[in-house]
Design a protein around this motif. Sequence first.
Motif, PDB file in Angstrom:
ATOM      1  N   THR A   1       4.424 -30.581  17.578  1.00  0.00           N
ATOM      2  CA  THR A   1       3.405 -29.912  16.764  1.00  0.00           C
ATOM      3  C   THR A   1       3.746 -30.149  15.298  1.00  0.00           C
ATOM      4  N   HIS A   2       2.828 -30.762  14.564  1.00  0.00           N
ATOM      5  CA  HIS A   2       3.126 -31.055  13.153  1.00  0.00           C
ATOM      6  C   HIS A   2       2.278 -30.229  12.192  1.00  0.00           C
ATOM      7  N   ASN A   3       1.247 -29.527  12.698  1.00  0.00           N
ATOM      8  CA  ASN A   3       0.392 -28.774  11.774  1.00  0.00           C
ATOM      9  C   ASN A   3      -0.109 -27.488  12.414  1.00  0.00           C
ATOM     10  N   ARG A   4      -0.735 -26.670  11.586  1.00  0.00           N
ATOM     11  CA  ARG A   4      -1.377 -25.428  12.032  1.00  0.00           C
ATOM     12  C   ARG A   4      -2.668 -25.222  11.269  1.00  0.00           C
ATOM     13  N   GLY A   5      -3.566 -24.456  11.883  1.00  0.00           N
ATOM     14  CA  GLY A   5      -4.838 -24.153  11.243  1.00  0.00           C
ATOM     15  C   GLY A   5      -5.854 -25.258  11.463  1.00  0.00           C
ATOM     16  N   CYS A   6      -7.137 -24.908  11.309  1.00  0.00           N
ATOM     17  CA  CYS A   6      -8.194 -25.907  11.518  1.00  0.00           C
ATOM     18  C   CYS A   6      -9.413 -25.558  10.680  1.00  0.00           C
ATOM     19  N   PHE A   7      -9.705 -26.399   9.666  1.00  0.00           N
ATOM     20  CA  PHE A   7     -10.898 -26.150   8.850  1.00  0.00           C
ATOM     21  C   PHE A   7     -12.157 -26.696   9.513  1.00  0.00           C
ATOM     22  N   GLY A   8     -12.017 -27.300  10.708  1.00  0.00           N
ATOM     23  CA  GLY A   8     -13.193 -27.694  11.485  1.00  0.00           C
ATOM     24  C   GLY A   8     -13.992 -26.487  11.931  1.00  0.00           C
ATOM     25  N   ALA A   9     -13.292 -25.451  12.399  1.00  0.00           N
ATOM     26  CA  ALA A   9     -13.886 -24.139  12.702  1.00  0.00           C
ATOM     27  C   ALA A   9     -15.152 -24.220  13.552  1.00  0.00           C
ATOM     28  N   CYS A  10     -15.070 -24.866  14.715  1.00  0.00           N
ATOM     29  CA  CYS A  10     -16.209 -24.881  15.637  1.00  0.00           C
ATOM     30  C   CYS A  10     -16.520 -23.455  16.074  1.00  0.00           C
ATOM     31  N   ASN A  11     -17.786 -23.149  16.268  1.00  0.00           N
ATOM     32  CA  ASN A  11     -18.192 -21.772  16.562  1.00  0.00           C
ATOM     33  C   ASN A  11     -17.692 -21.263  17.906  1.00  0.00           C
ATOM     34  N   PHE A  12     -17.467 -22.168  18.867  1.00  0.00           N
ATOM     35  CA  PHE A  12     -17.027 -21.741  20.191  1.00  0.00           C
ATOM     36  C   PHE A  12     -15.512 -21.666  20.307  1.00  0.00           C
ATOM     37  N   CYS A  13     -14.812 -22.036  19.251  1.00  0.00           N
ATOM     38  CA  CYS A  13     -13.348 -22.109  19.288  1.00  0.00           C
ATOM     39  C   CYS A  13     -12.740 -20.893  18.599  1.00  0.00           C
ATOM     40  N   SER A  14     -11.642 -20.399  19.129  1.00  0.00           N
ATOM     41  CA  SER A  14     -11.007 -19.196  18.588  1.00  0.00           C
ATOM     42  C   SER A  14      -9.958 -19.492  17.523  1.00  0.00           C
TER      43      SER A  14
ATOM     44  N   LEU B   1     -25.963 -28.625  18.426  1.00  0.00           N
ATOM     45  CA  LEU B   1     -24.792 -28.920  17.599  1.00  0.00           C
ATOM     46  C   LEU B   1     -24.736 -28.011  16.378  1.00  0.00           C
ATOM     47  N   ASP B   2     -25.872 -27.651  15.830  1.00  0.00           N
ATOM     48  CA  ASP B   2     -25.889 -26.710  14.709  1.00  0.00           C
ATOM     49  C   ASP B   2     -25.357 -25.343  15.143  1.00  0.00           C
ATOM     50  N   LYS B   3     -25.713 -24.935  16.346  1.00  0.00           N
ATOM     51  CA  LYS B   3     -25.218 -23.643  16.852  1.00  0.00           C
ATOM     52  C   LYS B   3     -23.726 -23.718  17.189  1.00  0.00           C
ATOM     53  N   MET B   4     -23.261 -24.896  17.525  1.00  0.00           N
ATOM     54  CA  MET B   4     -21.833 -25.094  17.809  1.00  0.00           C
ATOM     55  C   MET B   4     -20.998 -25.218  16.534  1.00  0.00           C
ATOM     56  N   GLY B   5     -21.663 -25.520  15.414  1.00  0.00           N
ATOM     57  CA  GLY B   5     -20.919 -25.796  14.196  1.00  0.00           C
ATOM     58  C   GLY B   5     -20.286 -27.173  14.224  1.00  0.00           C
ATOM     59  N   LYS B   6     -20.966 -28.124  14.879  1.00  0.00           N
ATOM     60  CA  LYS B   6     -20.449 -29.486  15.032  1.00  0.00           C
ATOM     61  C   LYS B   6     -21.322 -30.473  14.257  1.00  0.00           C
ATOM     62  N   PRO B   7     -20.780 -31.655  13.936  1.00  0.00           N
ATOM     63  CA  PRO B   7     -21.600 -32.671  13.266  1.00  0.00           C
ATOM     64  C   PRO B   7     -22.661 -33.219  14.207  1.00  0.00           C
TER      65      PRO B   7
ATOM     66  N   PRO C   1     -13.560 -13.631  23.906  1.00  0.00           N
ATOM     67  CA  PRO C   1     -13.647 -12.738  22.747  1.00  0.00           C
ATOM     68  C   PRO C   1     -13.318 -13.442  21.431  1.00  0.00           C
ATOM     69  N   GLY C   2     -13.960 -12.979  20.367  1.00  0.00           N
ATOM     70  CA  GLY C   2     -13.573 -13.374  19.028  1.00  0.00           C
ATOM     71  C   GLY C   2     -14.160 -14.653  18.485  1.00  0.00           C
ATOM     72  N   THR C   3     -15.230 -15.177  19.081  1.00  0.00           N
ATOM     73  CA  THR C   3     -15.846 -16.387  18.529  1.00  0.00           C
ATOM     74  C   THR C   3     -17.287 -16.108  18.113  1.00  0.00           C
ATOM     75  N   VAL C   4     -17.781 -16.938  17.201  1.00  0.00           N
ATOM     76  CA  VAL C   4     -19.176 -16.830  16.757  1.00  0.00           C
ATOM     77  C   VAL C   4     -20.113 -17.095  17.933  1.00  0.00           C
ATOM     78  N   SER C   5     -19.770 -18.077  18.760  1.00  0.00           N
ATOM     79  CA  SER C   5     -20.627 -18.435  19.896  1.00  0.00           C
ATOM     80  C   SER C   5     -20.724 -17.299  20.905  1.00  0.00           C
ATOM     81  N   THR C   6     -19.634 -16.571  21.102  1.00  0.00           N
ATOM     82  CA  THR C   6     -19.676 -15.441  22.023  1.00  0.00           C
ATOM     83  C   THR C   6     -20.582 -14.343  21.486  1.00  0.00           C
TER      84      THR C   6
END
Length: 636
Positions: A308-321, A460-466, A531-536
């Motif tokens: 593991t080399h990193n943490r955090g994700c600015f991709g922030a997909c709506n279905f991902c926690s 894809l817009d609802k998912m927060g994906k390109p 729990p805890g996602t925009v998609s939920t």
Amino acid sequence: MTSKPKQNDFLPISKSDMRKRGIEQLDFICVTGDSYVDHPTFGTAIISRVIEAEGFSVGILAQPGFRNANDMQKLGRPKYAFMVSSGNIDSMVAHYTVAKRKRSDDAYTAGGKAGRRPDRALTVYCKLIREAYPDIPIIIGGLEASLRRFAHYDYWDDAVHPSILCSTTADLLVYGMGEKQTIEIVHRLASGESVDTMTDIRGTCYLTDPVNTPFTSAQCPDFDAVCRDKKLYAKAAKIQMAEQDEVRGKTIIQRHGKKMLVQNPPMTALNGEELDRIYELPYMRTYHPSYESEGGVPAIKEVEFSITHNRGCFGACNFCSIAFHQGRKVTCRTHESVVREAQEMTKNPHFKGYISDVGGPTANFRQPSCAMQKEHGLCKEKKCLAPRPCKNLLADHSDYVSLLRKLREIKGIKKVFIRSGIRYDYMLSDPDDTFFKELVRYHVSGQLRVAPEHCSANVLDKMGKPHIEAYHIFLKKYREETAKIGKEQYLVPYLMSSHPGSTLNDAIELALFLKEAGIHPDQVQDFYPTPGTVSTCMYHTGIDPISGESVFVPKTPEEKAMQRALLQYYKPENREIVRKALILANRRDLIGNRPGCLIPDLPVRSANKRMDTAQNKRRTSWQNERRTKNTKRTKR
């Protein structure tokens, strides 16, 4: 964090282990719903080693019995506190499929056996601890605690539940990656401070009397309100998502009956040096030897030789926690630390020369998404990559390329793979395609998995994906680069059915996309409302909490089955349900033997043939019966 000499051993799991270490009473006990795996991809391993590194004794209660409190007394009463987690994933997700059927196995349990942790493990464990030691401080953390810290929709009960602090009666909830919080908590407890006064620690939640509510807080609609009104639930979710930023995030409060839930602002992320220290603690990097007779713990196979080399994700997909748990700010380990870890791997007698992954939540993120984050934090209610990359995005893979080159040069390493998520839209934003070329040449093990998830712009817009155009560009370039090096390598897309916003027509559009691309997915993931996602929130309320717009939600089992079957339209066993879906959507033009049709017009003929066969059998049976009767009459 204080430094401490490495001990080449697992932490105590029994009284005999404690005696070997000369420990009469443990300072802290970590309870986990997983089998004990001392590897830095397991949260309990990290937290326990962090506590040990601070100079405290710590023991592990892995998958304690949950019929009574006996196992909670197995290591005796800790001097300061119990630290409790349900394991690496939510216990309900570990136990149930998206169709709410019981899973037959559990990768985080020795032998892969299901049933060794209870449903809603965190609540069950805490109640047993309270039974055994009524006045002991209990601190809960991990994914199950972090994502259930506010009033939340529970998919398995189809109801809104209160904060998990209410059901567990824990004293503190640590959300996010909890190393800094844990260090502060253990030292303050050891200094004699009561856990009741620890209301100022960032990255924690607690319950208090309303009179003690902090000023200048962002207030969510209360628990009773979000239970009865979905619009208020969506409003609460919007507030919770908006304030998850370590720079500009406010304290958030939400009333639960006679108590006020208080979430302090997020803890500041670990910097590179701090991450280095965490990942260089003396992990055994495998499961406890007591599990050997059961064949070990399956989950270790994929991660034993990963980094593991990193943490955090600015991709922030709506279905991902991840954005709600780890945060959107990306932080990374230094090259030197990652190289040291790889060099240590080569000394392992089981290592065959292959590093399975050098990644994290998103493998190719090695820096913040823009230069403004340090001072202003990440933008509220905006995404860095979707629906298109932000104009301020800094897309640069040079540091990652440099790190991977160093790993490839280490003696004893044959291959370095990248198997965790890659954001291909971020790759395309980088004007330098060096990483693209080296990824294809050196770091793909036959197949590269990426996640377009869908092809419909609406979904894809609802998912927060390109949008899917980015995938088409990436696919073309990937094939070109693969052809240049003369290798046979494939792109395997992750796809999701029944996400909020996906209508039957959207599912048909995806099926046609797959047909045109010649993609036959072996597995399809139904959207799982955790729990805890925009998609939920969208799934429960039918509202996009960020925009406030109404969202279509496929909910019935038949509706979801249709969407899932459409993604695997080519399977003969799916033809009947695909046919039904196409007729329902008024797309009979896609049934037949013409080019472009999804299924042949065979189901009707097959059905007629089955009907004719059944009728012939009944006719033959009737004729035989008549012959028998006539024969008997003739004999008489």
